[in-house]
Design an enzyme around this catalytic site. Structure first.
Site: not given
Ligand code: TPP
Ligand code: MG
Lengths: 451, 399
Positions: B294, B298, B307
């Protein structure tokens, strides 16, 4: 036509942002997405790209100024003719259902001029929007203005919101409703609930005895800055520490001539060629060694568990002044590091802090702190504990000082140490022994061999 | 720099230096992502733009000629361009939030272009590139990020489900959909179908993903679990999600897992084609881990400088998914500069159209948020709507 670009909400639900620097000046020709300025919010520092192509008319905000989301920050003269009437229309009428069934700016963003002003409710006199912060005005009389003041209390950026120090008061929805019904401005209520939450009783007793807003008579100019970010965090941490841990501070002046000589010798060796060997590294080393003999200083009072937690490893916090404010990153397991490793770790830690790159993980879990006030040229102070820690050592300026050696006056290199400790778990005996040990090691670094 | 290692039981603390307590690297730099994909990484086009042979997957990329590669290049550039415009529009107050895909273009275009029209995709929230390959116009994504709707395309028509914000949740939906394909006899025949499920490295820690894996495994559901390991879940590095490389997790569930260079569009295309073929012929499910990065925050609400360090990004820039295709087209296939100029012009045109659409988007009327809650209405929602509309009407000048 002349377009204004309003401060956007670049996070989710931010109410204000600070313009840090402008990358353009009046008269500059800009293209769409050219970077106009850098802003800093509670969440991040980001660049704002231009929504328009044209010539910069005016910068409406000074660098360093914090402005509400929705206030215009720059005007740009674009080549297009005056905008279609429809658009002008929607700009002023937030929340209105138009003839075509559309509603303007429903979700609160939209870079239209005037978006920050709120349309008056029916039957109310619009409150004047103060251009500069003014004391909170409370109205208890007209039923109509009651509703208005209750409403602005929960909408940051609304008229009059500049009066309070930015933060939205904490209260549960039914209490908010009660406040609105009673015409009470939540920002003027003193919370008594846990975590600073305003309770039903707070609102009710406020109606009985409204607190008179204290008028501050200012001579000359005043500057008001919202309390936020690291400042706010530091304040909360210091207040909680100062009023939960009974602090005792002890002082010791130390002849560090021998340590400074050792430092000079080490610096000339190849092993130390790459690192910056500062007196702080020696102090850090001495603290780790002394804590081994007096473990009470590397401990924590755990009120909730009813226990005192002793740590076998030293997570050594170093208070660092950074452009963003005071932060305390840790040297992990400092007690396992050699002097050279300590010096390298301190160097990297301060560089990281200065660059504003210290991660939250680096700041968590400290067990003892050193604050190097000597770098500011002062001799000593009474440091306040990092919340939860048992001890903090302030290191004063290292300078030539008259000193008695073998009954004679001599000029020696001297440094003052001040140790504050939490008297709940450290008594005078342990605190004094620890401080004396640190002093002894710095006076005669050879002692370290014997420990 | 650390790579998730295969887990072996620790014999003593001394044999696992750096695991029990953070090393000095961690202390000073914060936890880090990695750019080392390891020996099992499937790669057909190196970061330097050299096409390398792969006996297992070459046949799945045999039809990738100059014309096709030019098409993939165009996809990559156009998707990146409107992604950047989305970011800018957020900074200009036109979008509430934007979720950038910068750096993940190849992982998404390769996977999306491997899909057949009859296949179904379940995205998370970053899959603008997959949306593009499914014929969803980029402007259709804007409502989600402007807060006016939840996506305005027809998932059935496009074979592309609505975005899912709840992390990992779509793995259950995708598994269920794949079960449906199986029940309807769509596995095995000439018109066989499969499902693609897109999620991130962080999502692998969710219960929903585990449940989807278990279910799909024991019922042989025709679903490709396509995990874009972009090294970060907001501020948590992959190191905080797993002790084994993610693709190896599949083994524990009893289906194949494979790690592909997620910045190599040809490899992503080939590996996904293989995975879909497995599913269509009844050998599903399959886990594909697209190893990527990425490159931006985010979301627009995030500040990654808090971070992670810039040197990590610099390493990944050398592995840019677009640059290697461009180099290959120029050096090995002799494509002329005019082609690249033309693609750039198309990209700018798309960005301008995207911007204009966004700025002109009508905001929905205030009753909109109540209008699709229940098919037949509900007294409680009706009452809320009335109260809300009355409140709006209480302003001066309201019609
Ligand atoms: C069930 C749930 N818990 C927490 C969140 C908050 N949240 C949004 S994105 C994210 C990180 C996801 O990371 P990843 O699966 O690696 O996907 P990326 O964003 O890197 O594409 C989190 C914890 C959420 N949307 N849904
Ligand atoms: Mg991720």
């Amino acid at each position: 036509m002349l377009r204004e670009f309003a401060m956007p909400d670049v996070g989710e639900g931010l109410t204000e942002a600070e313009v840090v620097t402008w990358n353009v000046a009046a008269g500059d020709v800009v293209t769409v997405n050219q970077v106009l300025c850098e802003i800093e919010t509670a969440k991040a520092a980001v660049e704002l790209p231009s929504p328009y192509a044209g010539t910069v008319g005016k910068l409406l905000v000074e660098p360093g100024q914090v402005v509400a989301v929705g206030s215009p920050i720059i005007s740009i003269e674009t080549a297009e003719a005056a905008a279609p009437a429809v658009e002008e229309d929607t700009g002023a009428k937030i929340g209105e259902v138009g003839k075509d069934g559309r509603v303007a700016n429903l979700v609160g963003y939209g870079a239209r001029p005037g978006a920050v002003t709120r349309r008056p409710r029916r039957g109310t006199t619009p409150p004047p929007a103060p251009p500069t912060p003014a004391p909170v005005q409370q109205s208890h009389s007209a039923a109509t203005s009651r509703r208005e003041s209750g409403f602005t209390a929960i909408s940051p950026g609304g008229a009059g919101a500049g009066a309070a120090a930015g933060a939205v008061p904490l209260a549960k929805p039914p209490v908010r409703k009660l406040a609105r019904d009673l015409g009470v401005d939540l920002r003027s209520v003193t919370p008594s609930g846990p975590g600073g939450v305003i309770t039903r009783d707070d609102v009710q007793s406020h109606v009985v005895t409204p607190a008179a807003p204290a008028a501050v008579a200012a001579v000359g100019g005043v500057r008001r800055e919202p309390i936020r970010g690291i400042r706010k965090h530091t304040a909360a941490a210091m207040v909680s520490s100062a009023f939960t841990a009974p602090h005792v501070t002890e002082f010791l002046a130390v002849d560090v001539t021998a340590t400074m000589a050792l430092r000079d010798r080490l610096r000339a060796t190849r092993e130390y060629a790459e690192v910056k060997l500062t007196p702080l590294a020696f102090v850090a080393k001495a603290v780790c060694l002394a804590a081994r003999r007096t473990p009470e200083l590397n401990a924590r009072w755990d009120e909730a568990a009813g226990e005192i937690v002793y740590f076998d490893r030293m997570q050594l916090g170093i208070a660092a002044a950074t452009p963003r404010g005071l932060i305390v990153p840790n040297v992990r397991d400092a007690d396992t590091l050699t002097l050279r490793e300590l010096a390298a770790a301190l160097g990297e830690l301060t560089a990281t802090a200065r660059a504003g790159r210290t991660s939250p993980a680096d700041m968590a879990g400290g067990t003892f702190t050193i604050t190097n006030v000597g770098v500011f040229g002062v001799d000593t102070g009474t440091p306040i504990l990092n919340p939860g820690e048992a001890g903090i050592l302030a290191v004063g300026a290292i300078k030539p000082t008259p000193w008695v050696v073998d009954g004679e006056l001599a000029v020696r290199t001297v440094c003052q140490l001040a140790l504050s400790f939490d008297h709940r778990l450290v008594d005078g005996e342990q605190g004094s022994r620890f401080l004396a040990d640190v002093g002894a090691l710095l006076t005669d670094p050879g002692l370290a061999l014997t420990w | 720099m650390s790579t998730p290692q295969d887990w072996t039981p620790p014999t003593s603390a001394a044999t696992r230096p750096g695991r029990d307590r953070p090393g000095r690297d961690h202390v000073v730099a914060g936890l880090k992502g990695t750019d080392e994909g390891g020996a099992d990484l499937v790669q057909l086009l190196t970061p330097e733009g050299v096409r390398v042979p792969d006996p297992r997957f070459d046949s799945y990329a045999a039809d990738v000629d100059v014309e096709m590669l030019k098409g993939l290049y165009r996809d990559l550039v156009l998707v990146r361009r409107f992604d950047r415009e989305g970011n800018a529009l957020q900074r200009q107050g036109q979008l509430g939030i934007w979720v950038p895909l910068l750096g993940q273009e190849a992982a998404q275009i390769g996977a999306g272009r491997a899909m057949a029209p009859q296949d179904m995709a379940f995205p998370s929230y970053r899959e603008h590139g997959v949306a593009w390959t499914r014929g969803v116009d980029p402007t259709d994504l804007l409502g989600i990020f402007r807060g006016t709707d939840h996506g305005s395309w027809d998932p059935r028509e496009k074979g592309f489900h609505l975005y899912t914000i709840v992390i990992g949740n779509q793995c259950l939906n995708a598994t269920g959909y794949a079960m449906g394909q199986k029940f309807e006899g769509k596995v095995g025949g000439d018109d066989a179908e499969a499902t693609m499920c897109f999620f991130g490295d962080g999502a692998t820690s969710q219960g929903d993903v585990h449940e989807g894996f278990v279910w799909a495994a024991v019922y042989d559901a025709p679903v490709v679990f396509y995990c874009q390991n972009n090294q970060w879940a907001i501020s948590e590095p992959t190191e905080r999600q797993t002790r084994v490389p993610l693709y190896k997790r599949a083994q524990g569930y009893g289906f194949p897992g494979i790690r592909v260079d997620g910045n190599d569009v040809i490899a992503c295309l080939a590996v996904t084609r293989w995975a879909l073929e497995e599913c269509r012929t009844g050998n599903g499910p399959v886990l594909v881990e697209a190893f990527t990065y990425r490159m931006d925050a985010h979301t627009t609400s995030d500040d990654p400088t808090r971070y992670r360090l810039a040197d990590e990004l610099e390493l990944w820039k050398l592995k840019d998914p677009i640059e290697r295709v461009r180099v290959h087209l120029v050096r090995s296939l002799g494509v002329e500069p005019e082609f690249f100029d033309d693609v750039q012009a198309q990209a700018d045109e798309l960005a301008a159209r995207f911007r204009q659409f966004c700025v002109d988007m009508p905001a929905p009327a205030p009753d909109r948020m109540f209008s699709q809650v229940y098919a037949e209405g509900s007294p409680a929602v009706d009452a809320q709507r009335e109260e809300f509309l009355a409140y709006h009407a209480s302003f001066e000048g309201a019609s």
